[in-house]
Design a protein around this motif. Structure first.
Motif, mmCIF file in Angstrom:
data_model
loop_
_atom_site.group_PDB
_atom_site.id
_atom_site.type_symbol
_atom_site.label_atom_id
_atom_site.label_comp_id
_atom_site.label_asym_id
_atom_site.label_seq_id
_atom_site.Cartn_x
_atom_site.Cartn_y
_atom_site.Cartn_z
ATOM 1 N N THR A 119 0.842 -1.206 0.000
ATOM 2 C CA THR A 119 0.000 0.000 0.000
ATOM 3 C C THR A 119 0.870 1.246 0.000
ATOM 4 N N GLY A 120 1.943 1.225 0.784
ATOM 5 C CA GLY A 120 2.854 2.359 0.834
ATOM 6 C C GLY A 120 3.559 2.594 -0.487
ATOM 7 N N ALA A 123 1.133 4.186 -2.836
ATOM 8 C CA ALA A 123 0.883 5.575 -2.457
ATOM 9 C C ALA A 123 2.029 6.483 -2.908
ATOM 10 N N GLN A 124 3.265 6.061 -2.658
ATOM 11 C CA GLN A 124 4.418 6.882 -3.042
ATOM 12 C C GLN A 124 4.504 7.079 -4.553
ATOM 13 N N LYS A 125 4.170 6.035 -5.296
ATOM 14 C CA LYS A 125 4.220 6.128 -6.762
ATOM 15 C C LYS A 125 3.264 7.211 -7.284
ATOM 16 N N LEU A 126 2.216 7.504 -6.497
ATOM 17 C CA LEU A 126 1.199 8.466 -6.927
ATOM 18 C C LEU A 126 1.326 9.814 -6.222
ATOM 19 N N GLY A 127 2.417 10.008 -5.484
ATOM 20 C CA GLY A 127 2.601 11.288 -4.816
ATOM 21 C C GLY A 127 1.789 11.435 -3.549
ATOM 22 N N ARG A 128 1.352 10.321 -2.949
ATOM 23 C CA ARG A 128 0.675 10.342 -1.658
ATOM 24 C C ARG A 128 1.645 9.886 -0.576
ATOM 25 N N LYS A 129 1.266 10.093 0.670
ATOM 26 C CA LYS A 129 2.025 9.596 1.803
ATOM 27 C C LYS A 129 1.241 8.470 2.464
ATOM 28 N N ALA A 130 1.962 7.553 3.111
ATOM 29 C CA ALA A 130 1.297 6.414 3.737
ATOM 30 C C ALA A 130 1.777 6.210 5.156
ATOM 31 N N ILE A 131 0.827 5.815 6.014
ATOM 32 C CA ILE A 131 1.130 5.324 7.352
ATOM 33 C C ILE A 131 0.919 3.818 7.304
ATOM 34 N N LEU A 132 1.954 3.067 7.630
ATOM 35 C CA LEU A 132 1.894 1.613 7.568
ATOM 36 C C LEU A 132 2.167 1.039 8.952
ATOM 37 N N SER A 133 1.379 0.055 9.331
ATOM 38 C CA SER A 133 1.667 -0.622 10.602
ATOM 39 C C SER A 133 1.282 -2.087 10.492
ATOM 40 N N ASP A 134 1.924 -2.898 11.316
ATOM 41 C CA ASP A 134 1.631 -4.321 11.358
ATOM 42 C C ASP A 134 2.093 -4.842 12.711
ATOM 43 N N TYR A 146 10.986 -1.635 1.450
ATOM 44 C CA TYR A 146 10.273 -1.343 0.208
ATOM 45 C C TYR A 146 9.888 0.134 0.099
ATOM 46 N N ASN A 147 9.847 0.833 1.227
ATOM 47 C CA ASN A 147 9.338 2.202 1.246
ATOM 48 C C ASN A 147 10.392 3.231 1.622
ATOM 49 N N THR A 148 11.668 2.846 1.520
ATOM 50 C CA THR A 148 12.760 3.741 1.887
ATOM 51 C C THR A 148 13.782 3.798 0.758
ATOM 52 N N ASN A 422 7.712 7.028 3.612
ATOM 53 C CA ASN A 422 6.487 6.795 4.366
ATOM 54 C C ASN A 422 6.874 6.565 5.820
ATOM 55 N N ILE A 423 5.894 6.414 6.696
ATOM 56 C CA ILE A 423 6.200 6.150 8.099
ATOM 57 C C ILE A 423 5.624 4.798 8.490
ATOM 58 N N ILE A 424 6.399 4.012 9.235
ATOM 59 C CA ILE A 424 6.060 2.608 9.497
ATOM 60 C C ILE A 424 6.175 2.317 10.985
ATOM 61 N N SER A 425 5.192 1.595 11.511
ATOM 62 C CA SER A 425 5.125 1.304 12.946
ATOM 63 C C SER A 425 4.860 -0.173 13.170
ATOM 64 N N THR A 426 5.352 -0.695 14.293
ATOM 65 C CA THR A 426 5.126 -2.098 14.653
ATOM 66 C C THR A 426 4.259 -2.141 15.910
ATOM 67 N N ASN A 427 2.993 -2.417 15.728
ATOM 68 C CA ASN A 427 2.061 -2.470 16.852
ATOM 69 C C ASN A 427 0.736 -3.071 16.393
ATOM 70 N N SER A 428 -0.149 -3.308 17.345
ATOM 71 C CA SER A 428 -1.474 -3.814 17.028
ATOM 72 C C SER A 428 -2.354 -2.684 16.532
ATOM 73 N N LEU A 429 -3.181 -2.970 15.541
ATOM 74 C CA LEU A 429 -4.100 -1.958 15.029
ATOM 75 C C LEU A 429 -5.121 -1.542 16.084
ATOM 76 N N ILE A 430 -5.433 -2.437 17.020
ATOM 77 C CA ILE A 430 -6.497 -2.115 17.979
ATOM 78 C C ILE A 430 -6.095 -1.004 18.943
ATOM 79 N N GLU A 431 -4.812 -0.645 18.956
ATOM 80 C CA GLU A 431 -4.372 0.496 19.752
ATOM 81 C C GLU A 431 -3.233 1.196 19.024
ATOM 82 N N ASN A 432 -3.585 2.227 18.267
ATOM 83 C CA ASN A 432 -2.534 3.007 17.614
ATOM 84 C C ASN A 432 -2.653 4.460 18.072
ATOM 85 N N ASN A 433 -1.606 5.211 17.869
ATOM 86 C CA ASN A 433 -1.585 6.582 18.388
ATOM 87 C C ASN A 433 -1.832 7.630 17.311
#
Length: 830
Positions: A119-120, A123-134, A146-148, A422-433
Motif C-alpha cells: 500500500t505504501g 501511495a508513493q508512486k502516486l505522490g501520496r504519503k502512507a502510514i503503515l503498521s503491522d 520497500y518504502n525507503t 512513508n512512516i512505518i510502525s510495529t504495533n497492534s491496530l487495535i491500539e494506535n496513536n
C-alpha cells in the motif's frame, strides 16, 4: 522530518501500547530507523501527519467519490512484488488504481495490516504519503525496505563483497568430487571438484511387515517421470505399501546447542546436483560426500545463530505444527541443515545495512528444510506456502547461489523505490496513536480467520531479526492461542473501530478478503458495519483473467473479494444520533444511493436498501419504524426506479440509462448476462437474482438451468426453487414473470410475509416447547420474525428463540445476532 527526542527515550512510554513486540531494547533499537521506521509503536506518526497531512474542516470539505468498480490488473510480474516472498500480498499496481480513484495528490493513506508495505509503495508512486503498521516485526521490516530510498550501487557492491568473503571462508562446504564416466567406488577417473547446487535429502521409513528400512527416494520416487508413487514396494520383503502405513525411522543425537539429546526423523542425502566446468551433473553421494557432512556436523559454528524454542514452546508449538511432519523439530536451528546454518550465521554476521539484512531475510525459507524437492519442477525453491511443512524429500540449496541470484532481484526492486519516505510502525491496530480524523483513505488486507498463522509463519524470520511478534492481539482463529471465531470477531471489530476513528468523514475504506468460509465473511462485514462503515460495493478478483470484475454480491464466496465502504458524513451522524434515527430513513437511503455507481448493482435494489437501513438502525439500537410495505411506499414517493434499481435523483437515473446504452442493454437483458452478474448465496439473493433474470417471462426449465449455475447456497433451509417462484412471482402461461402492477406487488408481498411469519411461528413454538437445540432453519423467516418482534418491543420472545439456536446459525448470520444483542440490552440481560 525532525524528531523531538530519540526513540530510546520513548521506549518506557510506548511499551504500554498493545502489540509492543517481544525483544530486548537493544535489538528493537538496532532494527529501527527512526523517525520513519520503528520496530515498535512509532511515536513520531502524528508529527508525520502534521508535516504532510491536511487538517479536516467540515465547513470547507467538498470531498465526494463513488465506489471504484473498474477492472484492475494484478501486476505480479514486477521487481518490487517479487523481491521478497510473503504469505499474502496484493500487488501495489492493483492498489494504485484504488488510491488514485479515492485520493488526491498529497493525501495520507493508512494500512494497519500492511504486511510487506505494498500500500505504501502504491501511495508513493502516486505522490501520496502512507502510514503503515503491522503486528509483525518481520513484516514491518520488509515494508520499511520497500518504502525507503537507498543507494543502489552502494548496496550492490557491498552485497557482492559480503558474499565473496563468505564464499572464500565457507565455499569448501559445497565441494564434491567429479569423476569421468564411472562412479567413485567403481574406480572412475577423478577430474576435480565440482560445486554443489543442491542436495536432496530423503526420509527413511520402516516397513510395517518386515521392519526393514525404506529410503523413500529409492522406493517411491519415479525419477524418469518426475512423480512420487502412492504405492511402492519394500526393498526387503517386496510388500506393496503406502507412506501412511509406515512408521518413521528415527535417529538420536546430542544437540550441543540446547544441551540435551534429541530424537528426530531420519533423513539421508540421496542425490547431489552440482556444476563442473560450466555443466550440470547429478550423482549419488559418495564416501567423500558423507565424510564432508560428518566433518561439518562435528564442528562448532563460530557465529551467532538463533536457537529459540519455536513460539517459545518447543514441541507442539502451534497450529502449524504437525505430528507426522515435525517430529523432534522444536527449535529454530532444527529447520536448517548444519551446513546451511553455518553459512547463514557467517552471512548474518557480515550483513549490517538495512537492505543487506533484507537480502539476508529474503532467502531464509528457501534454504531451510521447508524447501521441498519436487522431481517434476525445475524451479529450485518450492516451500509449501502458508505452512511450515517439511517434506519427505527436501532440497538443501546452496546458500551462496541463492543469495547471488537474489541480489539481482533486490537491486531491480530498489531501483523502483521512489525517492521519498512513508512512516512505518510495529504495533497492534487495535491500539494506535494516530489522531482522530487525519487519514484520507484506507486500503487494507487483514488476516482472515484461520487462513494463515502469521506469528508462527514469521517466527523463523523474526528469530534472525531478534524481535518477535506479540501475538496476544493477533486477529486470527487459532486453537493454540485459544482464539475461536468469537475472539477473532472481537479483535476485528476493535480494528475496524480504530480505522473508523482515524478516517475523515465521507472517505473510503477498501478491504481485500481471501476466505471461502461464510462465517469469516460475516464476521468481517459485521465488524465493518458495527464500527460505523456502510458497505457500498463488492468486487471479485478474477485470477484467470487477472482483473477485478464488479460483482453484486455480499455473501459467502470462493473468490478473493474487494469490499468498498464509506464513513458517513459528520453532519448526518450527528443528526442521526440527536434524533435517535427518527425521520432519518429517507436521508440514509439518499446517502447510500449517492455513494453508489449509476450501474446495475445489488445495493440499489429494494431488498438490499431495506436491509442496509435496518442494519444501520439496529447497530445504534434505534427503533425501525418502517416495515417492508412502508419502506417500498417511501421509495416510490421519493426516489426513481428503473429495472428494479433505485436512484436518488433524475441525474443518477439518466447516467444509468446512458450506461445501458453503452453496454447495449436497452433491449432484453440476456440470460447469460444475468447469470454472470449476480452471486446467489441465500434466499434473499436468490429472489434478487430471479427478479433480474425475469426481465422477460421465462419457463421453469430455463430458470432452473441458469439458477443452478449461480446458486451457492449452504447453511440455509430455503424453499425449493419452484416454491420461491410461486410465492414471489406471477405464474402465467406456463412461465413466470415479475409483478407488474401495484396490486400484484402488494399481493406477492403479503403472501411472502404470511409464509415467513408462519415458518417463524413454527420455530417459536419449537423454542418454547422443546428442549432440543434448533440446528437449522430458514434464515429469512428467522430475521423477519425477529424484526416483527423488535418493532413490537417483544424482546423477551426474541431471547426465547435465541436460547435454542445452535451456535452455527448465529456465527453465519450477523442480522440474527444483531437482533439478539439489542434484545439483550433492552431486557438488561447483557
Amino acid at each position: 522530518m525532525k524528531i523531538d527526542k530519540p526513540l530510546r527515550e520513548y521506549l518506557d512510554e510506548i511499551k504500554k501500547i498493545e502489540g509492543y513486540p517481544h525483544g530486548r531494547d537493544e535489538d528493537i533499537l538496532e532494527l529501527s530507523d527512526p523517525p520513519y521506521y520503528t520496530a515498535c509503536p512509532n511515536p513520531y506518526i502524528n508529527k508525520f501527519i502534521e508535516e504532510y497531512g491536511t487538517p479536516y474542516d467540515e465547513e470547507t470539505d467538498n470531498y465526494h467519490r463513488e465506489p471504484f468498480v473498474g477492472d484492475v490488473s494484478e501486476g505480479k510480474n514486477d521487481p518490487i512484488y517479487n523481491a521478497h516472498t510473503y504469505h499474502t500480498k496484493v500487488p501495489y499496481k492493483a492498489i494504485m488504481k484504488y488510491i488514485e480513484h479515492y485520493t488526491d495528490e498529497g493525501d495520507i493513506v493508512f494500512d494497519g495490516f500492511c504486511g510487506t508495505g505494498m500500500t505504501g509503495v502504491g501511495a508513493q508512486k502516486l505522490g501520496r504519503k502512507a502510514i503503515l503498521s503491522d503486528l509483525s516485526p518481520a513484516a514491518t521490516f520488509i515494508a520499511y525496505n520497500y518504502n525507503t530510498p537507498v543507494n543502489v550501487e552502494e548496496f550492490e557492491s557491498e552485497a557482492k563483497r559480503i558474499l565473496e568473503e563468505v564464499e572464500e571462508e565457507c565455499g569448501w562446504m559445497y565441494e564434491t568430487d567429479h569423476y569421468k564416466d564411472e562412479k567413485y567406488d567403481d574406480g572412475g577417473k577423478h577430474l576435480g571438484s565440482g560445486k554443489i547446487n543442491y542436495t536432496v535429502w530423503s526420509d527413511v521409513f520402516l516397513c510395517p511387515y518386515c521392519g526393514g528400512e525404506i529410503v523413500f527416494w529409492d522406493a517411491a520416487v519415479d525419477k524418469e517421470n518426475g512423480k512420487v508413487l502412492k504405492n511402492f514396494e519394500c526393498p526387503s520383503c517386496s510388500a506393496e505399501i503406502t507412506k501412511n502405513e509406515c512408521e518413521r525411522s528415527c535417529i538420536k543425537f546430542y544437540d550441543h546447542v540446547i544441551g540435551k539429546e534429541v530424537t528426530q526423523a531420519k533423513q539421508i542425502p540421496v542425490m547431489i546436483n552440482y556444476s563442473y566446468d560450466g555443466r550440470r551433473y547429478e550423482k549419488t553421494p559418495d564416501e567423500n560426500d558423507f565424510t564432508l557432512i560428518d566433518k561439518i556436523n562435528s564442528m562448532d559454528i563460530p557465529y551467532w545463530f538463533p536457537t529459540n524454542e519455536m513460539m517459545n514452546k518447543g514441541s507442539k508449538w502451534g497450529d502449524t505444527w504437525r505430528k507426522g511432519v515435525h517430529y523432534g523439530i522444536t527449535h529454530v536451528h532444527h529447520f536448517y541443515t548444519k551446513r546451511n546454518l553455518w553459512i547463514l550465521a557467517c552471512l548474518k554476521d557480515k550483513c549490517q545495512p538495512p537492505l543487506a539484512k533484507l537480502l539476508f531475510n529474503s532467502q531464509l525459507i528457501n534454504i531451510s528444510k521447508l524447501n521441498r524437492s519436487r522431481p517434476s519442477v525445475s524451479f529450485p525453491y518450492n516451500p509449501l506456502s502458508g505452512t511450515l511443512y517439511i517434506s519427505s524429500q527436501i532440497s538443501e540449496s546452496n546458500v551462496l547461489i541463492a543469495y547471488y541470484n537474489k541480489i539481482k532481484r533486490i537491486v531491480n526492486a530498489a531501483r523502483n523505490i521512489p525517492d521519498s519516505y512513508n512512516i512505518i510502525s510495529t504495533n497492534s491496530l487495535i491500539e494506535n496513536n494516530i489522531n482522530n480524523l487525519t487519514v484520507d483513505y484506507i486500503f487494507t488486507d487483514p488476516p482472515f480467520g484461520d487462513n494463515l498463522m502469521y506469528s508462527e509463519l514469521n517466527f523463523l524470520w523474526e528469530a534472525w531479526l531478534k524481535v518477535f511478534t506479540n501475538n496476544e492481539s493477533e486477529a486470527i482463529v487459532n486453537k493454540s492461542q485459544g482464539k475461536s471465531l468469537v475472539e477473532y470477531s472481537e479483535l476485528m471489530l476493535k480494528s475496524f473501530q480504530e480505522y473508523y476513528r482515524v478516517l475523515k468523514p465521507k472517505r473510503w475504506i477498501t478491504v481485500v478478503f481471501h476466505n471461502s468460509k461464510s462465517s469469516v465473511w460475516n464476521a468481517i462485514q459485521e465488524a465493518m458495519i458495527k464500527a460505523g462503515f456502510v458497505i457500498a460495493n463488492v468486487s471479485i478478483l478474477d485470477k484467470q483473467q487477472g482483473s477485478f470484475k464488479q460483482v453484486t454480491s455480499t455473501g459467502a464466496v470462493k473468490n478473493d473479494l474487494v469490499i468498498s465502504a464509506y464513513k458517513p458524513p459528520k453532519g448526518f451522524e450527528k443528526q442521526f444520533l440527536e434524533n435517535a434515527g427518527e425521520g432519518m430513513e429517507e436521508d440514509f437511503i439518499r446517502m447510500q444511493l449517492n455513494n453508489l455507481t449509476p450501474t446495475p448493482n445489488i445495493e440499489r435494489t429494494e431488498k438490499m436498501l431495506y436491509s442496509k437501513m435496518l442494519s444501520y438502525y439496529l447497530r445504534h439500537g434505534y427503533i425501525v419504524r418502517y416495515d417492508s410495505r412502508d419502506f417500498y411506499s417511501m421509495l416510490k414517493e421519493t426516489f426513481y426506479e428503473e429495472d428494479g434499481y433505485w436512484f436518488a435523483n433524475r441525474d443518477q437515473l439518466e447516467k444509468y440509462m446512458e450506461y445501458k446504452k453503452k453496454m447495449k442493454l436497452d433491449g432484453i437483458v440476456d440470460s447469460a448476462y444475468a447469470a454472470e452478474k449476480l452471486l446467489v448465496y441465500d434466499e434473499k439473493t436468490a429472489i434478487i437474482w430471479l427478479n433480474n433474470f425475469l426481465e422477460e417471462p421465462k419457463d421453469y426449465s430455463t430458470i432452473y438451468t441458469y439458477f443452478t449455475k449461480v446458486a451457492n447456497i449452504s447453511d440455509d433451509d430455503i424453499p425449493e426453487l419452484k416454491d420461491i417462484l410461486e410465492n414471489n412471482f406471477i405464474p402465467e402461461n406456463d412461465k413466470y414473470r415479475r409483478p407488474s402492477t401495484e396490486g400484484e406487488e402488494l399481493r406477492v408481498r403479503q403472501k411472502r410475509e404470511k409464509e415467513l411469519m408462519r415458518d417463524f411461528n413454527s420455530l417459536f413454538f419449537d423454542a418454547q416447547s422443546s428442549r432440543k437445540k434448533i440446528k437449522s432453519c430458514r434464515n429469512e423467516a428467522l430475521v423477519f420474525g425477529f424484526q416483527t418482534l423488535y418493532q413490537k418491543g417483544n424482546f423477551d420472545d426474541i431471547l426465547t428463540v435465541a436460547k435454542k439456536l445452535d451456535k452455527r446459525i448465529l456465527e453465519r448470520n450477523s442480522e440474527i445476532r444483531d437482533f439478539i444483542e439489542i434484545a439483550e440490552i433492552k431486557t438488561g440481560n447483557i
